[in-house]
Design a protein around this motif. Structure first.
Motif, PDB file in Angstrom:
ATOM      1  N   ILE A  41       0.872  -1.173   0.000  1.00  0.00           N
ATOM      2  CA  ILE A  41       0.000   0.000   0.000  1.00  0.00           C
ATOM      3  C   ILE A  41       0.904   1.216   0.000  1.00  0.00           C
ATOM      4  O   ILE A  41       1.787   1.342   0.854  1.00  0.00           O
ATOM      5  CB  ILE A  41      -0.908   0.037   1.247  1.00  0.00           C
ATOM      6  N   GLY A  42       0.718   2.097  -0.956  1.00  0.00           N
ATOM      7  CA  GLY A  42       1.543   3.308  -1.048  1.00  0.00           C
ATOM      8  C   GLY A  42       1.044   4.345  -0.061  1.00  0.00           C
ATOM      9  O   GLY A  42       0.170   5.144  -0.363  1.00  0.00           O
ATOM     10  N   VAL A  43       1.621   4.320   1.135  1.00  0.00           N
ATOM     11  CA  VAL A  43       1.123   5.186   2.205  1.00  0.00           C
ATOM     12  C   VAL A  43       1.324   6.661   1.862  1.00  0.00           C
ATOM     13  O   VAL A  43       0.387   7.465   1.935  1.00  0.00           O
ATOM     14  CB  VAL A  43       1.808   4.833   3.549  1.00  0.00           C
ATOM     15  N   SER A  44       2.526   7.030   1.470  1.00  0.00           N
ATOM     16  CA  SER A  44       2.754   8.452   1.158  1.00  0.00           C
ATOM     17  C   SER A  44       2.005   8.847  -0.112  1.00  0.00           C
ATOM     18  O   SER A  44       1.476   9.955  -0.205  1.00  0.00           O
ATOM     19  CB  SER A  44       4.242   8.757   1.039  1.00  0.00           C
ATOM     20  N   ARG A  45       1.927   7.943  -1.055  1.00  0.00           N
ATOM     21  CA  ARG A  45       1.181   8.271  -2.271  1.00  0.00           C
ATOM     22  C   ARG A  45      -0.291   8.509  -1.965  1.00  0.00           C
ATOM     23  O   ARG A  45      -0.950   9.327  -2.605  1.00  0.00           O
ATOM     24  CB  ARG A  45       1.319   7.135  -3.290  1.00  0.00           C
ATOM     25  N   LEU A  46      -0.811   7.774  -0.972  1.00  0.00           N
ATOM     26  CA  LEU A  46      -2.216   7.922  -0.619  1.00  0.00           C
ATOM     27  C   LEU A  46      -2.556   9.352  -0.194  1.00  0.00           C
ATOM     28  O   LEU A  46      -3.659   9.821  -0.420  1.00  0.00           O
ATOM     29  CB  LEU A  46      -2.584   6.957   0.509  1.00  0.00           C
ATOM     30  N   VAL A  47      -1.598  10.025   0.421  1.00  0.00           N
ATOM     31  CA  VAL A  47      -1.866  11.407   0.826  1.00  0.00           C
ATOM     32  C   VAL A  47      -2.207  12.229  -0.410  1.00  0.00           C
ATOM     33  O   VAL A  47      -3.189  12.972  -0.433  1.00  0.00           O
ATOM     34  CB  VAL A  47      -0.663  12.014   1.572  1.00  0.00           C
ATOM     35  N   GLY A  48      -1.403  12.055  -1.455  1.00  0.00           N
ATOM     36  CA  GLY A  48      -1.686  12.759  -2.700  1.00  0.00           C
ATOM     37  C   GLY A  48      -2.975  12.289  -3.343  1.00  0.00           C
ATOM     38  O   GLY A  48      -3.796  13.099  -3.787  1.00  0.00           O
ATOM     39  N   ALA A  49      -3.175  10.996  -3.357  1.00  0.00           N
ATOM     40  CA  ALA A  49      -4.379  10.441  -3.990  1.00  0.00           C
ATOM     41  C   ALA A  49      -5.635  10.934  -3.281  1.00  0.00           C
ATOM     42  O   ALA A  49      -6.639  11.254  -3.920  1.00  0.00           O
ATOM     43  CB  ALA A  49      -4.326   8.919  -3.969  1.00  0.00           C
ATOM     44  N   LEU A  50      -5.568  10.999  -1.959  1.00  0.00           N
ATOM     45  CA  LEU A  50      -6.721  11.477  -1.193  1.00  0.00           C
ATOM     46  C   LEU A  50      -7.059  12.914  -1.574  1.00  0.00           C
ATOM     47  O   LEU A  50      -8.231  13.284  -1.685  1.00  0.00           O
ATOM     48  CB  LEU A  50      -6.419  11.398   0.311  1.00  0.00           C
ATOM     49  N   ILE A  51      -6.027  13.716  -1.769  1.00  0.00           N
ATOM     50  CA  ILE A  51      -6.281  15.112  -2.132  1.00  0.00           C
ATOM     51  C   ILE A  51      -6.804  15.214  -3.565  1.00  0.00           C
ATOM     52  O   ILE A  51      -7.721  15.982  -3.847  1.00  0.00           O
ATOM     53  CB  ILE A  51      -5.012  15.958  -1.944  1.00  0.00           C
ATOM     54  N   GLU A  52      -6.244  14.401  -4.457  1.00  0.00           N
ATOM     55  CA  GLU A  52      -6.754  14.418  -5.831  1.00  0.00           C
ATOM     56  C   GLU A  52      -8.248  14.105  -5.844  1.00  0.00           C
ATOM     57  O   GLU A  52      -9.001  14.675  -6.624  1.00  0.00           O
ATOM     58  CB  GLU A  52      -6.008  13.400  -6.699  1.00  0.00           C
ATOM     59  N   ALA A  53      -8.639  13.205  -4.968  1.00  0.00           N
ATOM     60  CA  ALA A  53     -10.037  12.773  -4.955  1.00  0.00           C
ATOM     61  C   ALA A  53     -10.921  13.680  -4.098  1.00  0.00           C
ATOM     62  O   ALA A  53     -12.139  13.597  -4.165  1.00  0.00           O
ATOM     63  CB  ALA A  53     -10.137  11.336  -4.456  1.00  0.00           C
ATOM     64  N   ASN A  54     -10.300  14.546  -3.299  1.00  0.00           N
ATOM     65  CA  ASN A  54     -11.083  15.359  -2.362  1.00  0.00           C
ATOM     66  C   ASN A  54     -10.561  16.784  -2.257  1.00  0.00           C
ATOM     67  O   ASN A  54      -9.823  17.123  -1.336  1.00  0.00           O
ATOM     68  CB  ASN A  54     -11.042  14.728  -0.954  1.00  0.00           C
ATOM     69  N   HIS A  55     -10.923  17.609  -3.212  1.00  0.00           N
ATOM     70  CA  HIS A  55     -10.522  19.020  -3.118  1.00  0.00           C
ATOM     71  C   HIS A  55     -11.460  19.871  -3.966  1.00  0.00           C
ATOM     72  O   HIS A  55     -12.215  19.348  -4.783  1.00  0.00           O
ATOM     73  CB  HIS A  55      -9.077  19.208  -3.591  1.00  0.00           C
ATOM     74  N   ASP A  56     -11.403  21.173  -3.737  1.00  0.00           N
ATOM     75  CA  ASP A  56     -12.110  22.098  -4.621  1.00  0.00           C
ATOM     76  C   ASP A  56     -11.204  23.309  -4.841  1.00  0.00           C
ATOM     77  O   ASP A  56     -10.031  23.270  -4.480  1.00  0.00           O
ATOM     78  CB  ASP A  56     -13.481  22.478  -4.051  1.00  0.00           C
ATOM     79  N   ASP A  57     -11.753  24.363  -5.402  1.00  0.00           N
ATOM     80  CA  ASP A  57     -10.914  25.513  -5.744  1.00  0.00           C
ATOM     81  C   ASP A  57     -10.281  26.162  -4.518  1.00  0.00           C
ATOM     82  O   ASP A  57      -9.241  26.804  -4.614  1.00  0.00           O
ATOM     83  CB  ASP A  57     -11.736  26.569  -6.491  1.00  0.00           C
ATOM     84  N   ASN A  58     -10.925  26.001  -3.365  1.00  0.00           N
ATOM     85  CA  ASN A  58     -10.407  26.657  -2.175  1.00  0.00           C
ATOM     86  C   ASN A  58      -9.378  25.840  -1.407  1.00  0.00           C
ATOM     87  O   ASN A  58      -8.702  26.363  -0.530  1.00  0.00           O
ATOM     88  CB  ASN A  58     -11.549  27.012  -1.221  1.00  0.00           C
TER      89      ASN A  58
END
Length: 446
Positions: free
Chosen positions: A319-336
């Motif tokens: 499981i890519g633990v550090s990559r997940l941080v990025g993946a989580l943000i890719e999947a959960n963000h908006d303009d702000n």
RNA sequence: CGGGGCGUGGCGCAGCCUGGUAGCGCGACGGUUUUGGGUACCGUAGGUCGUAGGUUCGAAUCCUAUCGCCCCGACCA
């Protein structure tokens, strides 16, 4: 945590190097600082998220009966020469010489090392099955690191290794990991779809990758839309039950879902057209069964019931633990900014004091802070001497899922404001009610 | 590794083409403003232009080398 005492170096402007949302937001939210190409320092906020993810992984591994340990980052080349991968791995492996000119390497993975540990101490079928794992930094000298922590050279990975007497047992371990991974990702608020994959340098026949759908994903993926309706949910699974694990595997892998590496146009076209989906995905994990590849090469054998020494069947899982941080943000963000799922948020809620220095507002914030803390929650209280707008902008940027806004006007009516970062909707209520509601939200998560 | 680009105060950039020893915005710091969605104003500090060499009376600017970083592609958790 009081923001005035924390270290949260947020940026108003976007650093030029960052191309994709997660990288940009991680830099702006003061989560990471690049140290060199593909190598990052994890600043306090980023470190907190990393630790939350790690914690979830540990808990779910424990649930599946897997045993944590820790192997070193630096390895002797000897083991890799034994398995034949010292030459096979190529320039992605960072090779180092110590002062005695001994060949060392910064581990890109740990099959050799764990197999060595196994063969040194396990000699009987009675000690099987066994699954060992660790969460440790890896280094792969990518030709071209990019996308922030999503394709770094140094990255944190959970990697696990199962040892079984027979192929059947090892396949159960494979299935067990699939189940466990589904649960792990769901707890983080992510849908990760198992897709048939290529085995690459690890070797082996059976392997699935777990992909999170995201526009910025590096892999092109093809799948049957029915697969995104599948939820692991609250179901209770006996991880020792071959049938139960097998059933979950079948449920989650029977529909077409592949990356471009294994895509089969004919099979894909057999799906009803309205269910065919082409998208992009981020790979956040992979499981392998590779049989006796390493046990043969390295002599990892156990005595079976007859006393015959047989090589163990193995698999590995990451499981890519550090990559997940990025993946989580890719999947959960908006303009702000970022929008953390409750399961991984660095702080459970923010407290914004609209008028710092106002006795009533200050007092109300302190009470909220104390009440939440007593409940085992971690609030981030923005007690800086800043304007309201600046505080809101910071909170939105760092993405805490819930915010309590406290100001003299509301307090005059006995209310504070509770706002959802995800929906943006606010509700006025007495401070105690806000605390109760937050406690309630997290009761199902912690 | 092939192709492209960039390195100038903490961050984002201009200046380079047409050499004459640096400028803007943000941030920081000190004030005033007491502000309910990144407020406004005044003031202060901070760089010698990635590094090395060369050309020149003079180099951020031209040349060479080198290091670093980024983007596209091929490769990967």
């Amino acid at each position: 945590m009081r923001l005035s005492r924390y270290f949260l170096p947020v940026l108003k402007e976007t650093p030029a190097d960052a191309q994709i949302a997660s990288h940009r937001l991680m830099l702006r939210a003061g989560m990471i600082k690049q140290s060199s190409a593909g190598i990052y320092s994890w600043l306090p906020l980023g470190y907190k998220v990393l630790k939350r993810i790690e914690q979830i992984v540990h808990e779910e591994q424990a649930r599946a009966g897997h045993i944590p340990m820790l192997m070193p980052t630096l390895q002797s080349a000897d083991l890799w020469k034994e398995s034949g991968r010292y030459d096979a791995y190529g320039p992605e492996m960072l090779r180092i010489k110590d002062r005695h000119e001994r060949d060392m390497l910064y581990g890109p993975t740990n099959e050799e090392m764990v197999t060595d540990i196994f063969r040194s101490h396990v000699g009987s079928y009675k000690d099987l099955p066994l699954t060992l794992y660790h969460i440790q930094w890896k280094f792969r000298d990518e030709i071209r690191p990019r996308f922030g922590v999503m394709r770094g050279r140094e990255f944190l990975m959970k990697d696990g290794y199962n040892f079984d007497l027979t192929k059947e047992d090892a396949l159960h371990a494979y299935n067990r990991h699939l189940v466990s991974y589904l649960r792990t990702y769901e707890r983080m608020g992510l849908q990760a779809i198992p897709m048939r994959a290529d085995s690459g340098p690890i070797g082996g026949d059976d392997t699935h990758e777990f992909l999170v759908l995201a526009e910025t994903g590096e892999s092109e993926v093809f799948y049957d839309s029915e697969i995104t309706d599948l939820k692991f949910g609250d179901r209770q699974i006996d991880y020792d039950s071959v049938d139960q694990c097998q059933a979950v595997l079948e449920e989650f892998t029977s529909r077409y879902a592949r990356t471009d590496e294994t895509h089969d146009e004919a099979l894909f076209n057999a799906i009803p057209e309205e269910r065919r989906r082409t998208a992009r995905g981020i790979e956040v994990g992979q499981i392998f069964y590779f049989g006796t590849k390493y046990s043969d090469a390295m002599g990892a054998v156990v005595a079976d019931r007859d006393g015959t020494r047989v090589p163990v069947h193995m698999g590995s899982h990451g499981i890519g633990v550090s990559r997940l941080v990025g993946a989580l943000i890719e999947a959960n963000h908006d303009d702000n900014g970022i929008i953390w799922p409750e399961g991984v948020t660095p702080f459970h809620c923010g407290i914004v004091n609209l008028k710092q220095g106002d006795a009533e507002a200050d007092g109300a914030c302190e009470s909220l802070y104390a009440a939440l803390t007593v409940l085992g929650l971690e609030p981030l209280y923005d007690d800086r001497e800043e304007r309201a707008g600046a505080k809101f902008a910071t909170m939105d940027l760092i993405g805490l899922p819930w915010r309590i806004t406290v100001g003299p006007r509301g307090l005059k009516n006995g209310v504070v404001e509770l706002t959802s970062r995800r929906t943006g909707t606010s509700e006025e209520m007495p401070p105690e009610a806000a605390v109760a509601k937050i406690a309630d939200i997290y009761a199902g998560v912690l």
